[in-house]
Design a protein around this motif. Structure first.
Motif, PDB file in Angstrom:
ATOM      1  N   GLY A  91      49.097  38.648  37.802  1.00 36.95           N
ATOM      2  CA  GLY A  91      47.887  37.856  37.664  1.00 36.95           C
ATOM      3  C   GLY A  91      47.416  37.910  36.221  1.00 36.95           C
ATOM      4  O   GLY A  91      48.054  38.499  35.353  1.00 36.95           O
ATOM      5  N   ASP A 114      45.405  38.964  47.366  1.00 39.66           N
ATOM      6  CA  ASP A 114      43.966  38.726  47.461  1.00 39.66           C
ATOM      7  C   ASP A 114      43.351  38.242  46.151  1.00 39.66           C
ATOM      8  O   ASP A 114      42.199  38.502  45.872  1.00 39.66           O
ATOM      9  CB  ASP A 114      43.239  39.967  47.972  1.00 39.66           C
ATOM     10  CG  ASP A 114      43.329  41.158  47.018  1.00 39.66           C
ATOM     11  OD1 ASP A 114      44.056  41.071  46.016  1.00 39.66           O
ATOM     12  OD2 ASP A 114      42.669  42.164  47.289  1.00 39.66           O
ATOM     13  N   PHE A 115      44.142  37.513  45.346  1.00 40.55           N
ATOM     14  CA  PHE A 115      43.562  36.880  44.165  1.00 40.55           C
ATOM     15  C   PHE A 115      42.483  35.913  44.663  1.00 40.55           C
ATOM     16  O   PHE A 115      42.720  35.138  45.584  1.00 40.55           O
ATOM     17  CB  PHE A 115      44.605  36.080  43.384  1.00 40.55           C
ATOM     18  CG  PHE A 115      45.660  36.916  42.713  1.00 40.55           C
ATOM     19  CD1 PHE A 115      45.311  37.930  41.835  1.00 40.55           C
ATOM     20  CD2 PHE A 115      47.001  36.674  42.943  1.00 40.55           C
ATOM     21  CE1 PHE A 115      46.275  38.693  41.194  1.00 40.55           C
ATOM     22  CE2 PHE A 115      47.973  37.423  42.309  1.00 40.55           C
ATOM     23  CZ  PHE A 115      47.614  38.438  41.439  1.00 40.55           C
ATOM     24  N   TYR A 116      41.308  35.951  44.063  1.00 40.65           N
ATOM     25  CA  TYR A 116      40.226  35.112  44.574  1.00 40.65           C
ATOM     26  C   TYR A 116      40.459  33.621  44.334  1.00 40.65           C
ATOM     27  O   TYR A 116      39.858  32.788  45.009  1.00 40.65           O
ATOM     28  CB  TYR A 116      38.864  35.555  44.039  1.00 40.65           C
ATOM     29  CG  TYR A 116      38.515  35.086  42.657  1.00 40.65           C
ATOM     30  CD1 TYR A 116      38.014  33.806  42.431  1.00 40.65           C
ATOM     31  CD2 TYR A 116      38.677  35.915  41.562  1.00 40.65           C
ATOM     32  CE1 TYR A 116      37.688  33.377  41.166  1.00 40.65           C
ATOM     33  CE2 TYR A 116      38.355  35.494  40.290  1.00 40.65           C
ATOM     34  CZ  TYR A 116      37.858  34.223  40.102  1.00 40.65           C
ATOM     35  OH  TYR A 116      37.546  33.800  38.837  1.00 40.65           O
ATOM     36  N   GLU A 123      41.058  40.469  36.270  1.00 43.06           N
ATOM     37  CA  GLU A 123      39.831  40.251  37.043  1.00 43.06           C
ATOM     38  C   GLU A 123      40.103  39.619  38.408  1.00 43.06           C
ATOM     39  O   GLU A 123      39.376  38.737  38.851  1.00 43.06           O
ATOM     40  CB  GLU A 123      38.843  39.429  36.236  1.00 43.06           C
ATOM     41  CG  GLU A 123      38.429  40.100  34.941  1.00 43.06           C
ATOM     42  CD  GLU A 123      37.489  39.256  34.103  1.00 43.06           C
ATOM     43  OE1 GLU A 123      37.043  38.188  34.557  1.00 43.06           O
ATOM     44  OE2 GLU A 123      37.211  39.678  32.982  1.00 43.06           O
ATOM     45  N   ASN A 124      41.177  40.061  39.068  1.00 43.92           N
ATOM     46  CA  ASN A 124      41.567  39.577  40.388  1.00 43.92           C
ATOM     47  C   ASN A 124      41.835  38.067  40.423  1.00 43.92           C
ATOM     48  O   ASN A 124      41.576  37.405  41.411  1.00 43.92           O
ATOM     49  CB  ASN A 124      40.527  39.961  41.444  1.00 43.92           C
ATOM     50  CG  ASN A 124      41.102  39.906  42.842  1.00 43.92           C
ATOM     51  OD1 ASN A 124      42.272  40.165  43.058  1.00 43.92           O
ATOM     52  ND2 ASN A 124      40.270  39.553  43.801  1.00 43.92           N
ATOM     53  N   ARG A 125      42.348  37.531  39.315  1.00 45.39           N
ATOM     54  CA  ARG A 125      42.679  36.113  39.205  1.00 45.39           C
ATOM     55  C   ARG A 125      44.169  35.935  38.959  1.00 45.39           C
ATOM     56  O   ARG A 125      44.795  36.744  38.297  1.00 45.39           O
ATOM     57  CB  ARG A 125      41.942  35.472  38.022  1.00 45.39           C
ATOM     58  CG  ARG A 125      40.479  35.314  38.196  1.00 45.39           C
ATOM     59  CD  ARG A 125      39.813  34.623  36.993  1.00 45.39           C
ATOM     60  NE  ARG A 125      40.501  33.400  36.615  1.00 45.39           N
ATOM     61  CZ  ARG A 125      41.016  33.182  35.389  1.00 45.39           C
ATOM     62  NH1 ARG A 125      40.931  34.077  34.439  1.00 45.39           N
ATOM     63  NH2 ARG A 125      41.611  32.046  35.120  1.00 45.39           N
TER      64      ARG A 125
END
Length: 89
Positions: free
Chosen positions: A41, A16-18, A44-46
């Motif tokens: 990653g 669910d990496f944005y 920060e969810n990247r």
């Protein structure tokens, strides 16, 4: 490439990496690598799929693949002349 080379592809993996679209050709490969614990990653969810990978980051990925295979390379000699500039991770 490492997901294919080491037989790590998992059709059922998800991520669910944005910045990784489910419609991207690379989605299942990135998800497989995350599922196997060889990537985290960039924070920060990247994942930053369009940024260049560094020598130290690919080294970490390869180290994690070897570590998951049951081998321990903790004490491996670091002969790089710029080893003082390598991040601790």
């Amino acid at each position: 490439m490492v997901v294919n080379a080491f037989g790590l592809y998992n059709e059922n993996a998800s991520v669910d990496f944005y910045d990784v679209s489910k419609n991207s050709w690379s989605y299942k490969y990135i998800a497989s690598a995350l599922d196997k614990g060889i990537i985290n990653g960039v924070g920060e969810n990247r994942f930053a799929p369009y940024e260049n990978i560094t020598r130290q980051d690919i080294s970490v990925i390869l180290y994690r693949i070897l570590e998951n295979s049951g081998k321990n390379y903790e004490n491996m000699e670091n002969g790089f002349s710029d080893k003082a500039e390598i991040s601790g991770y």
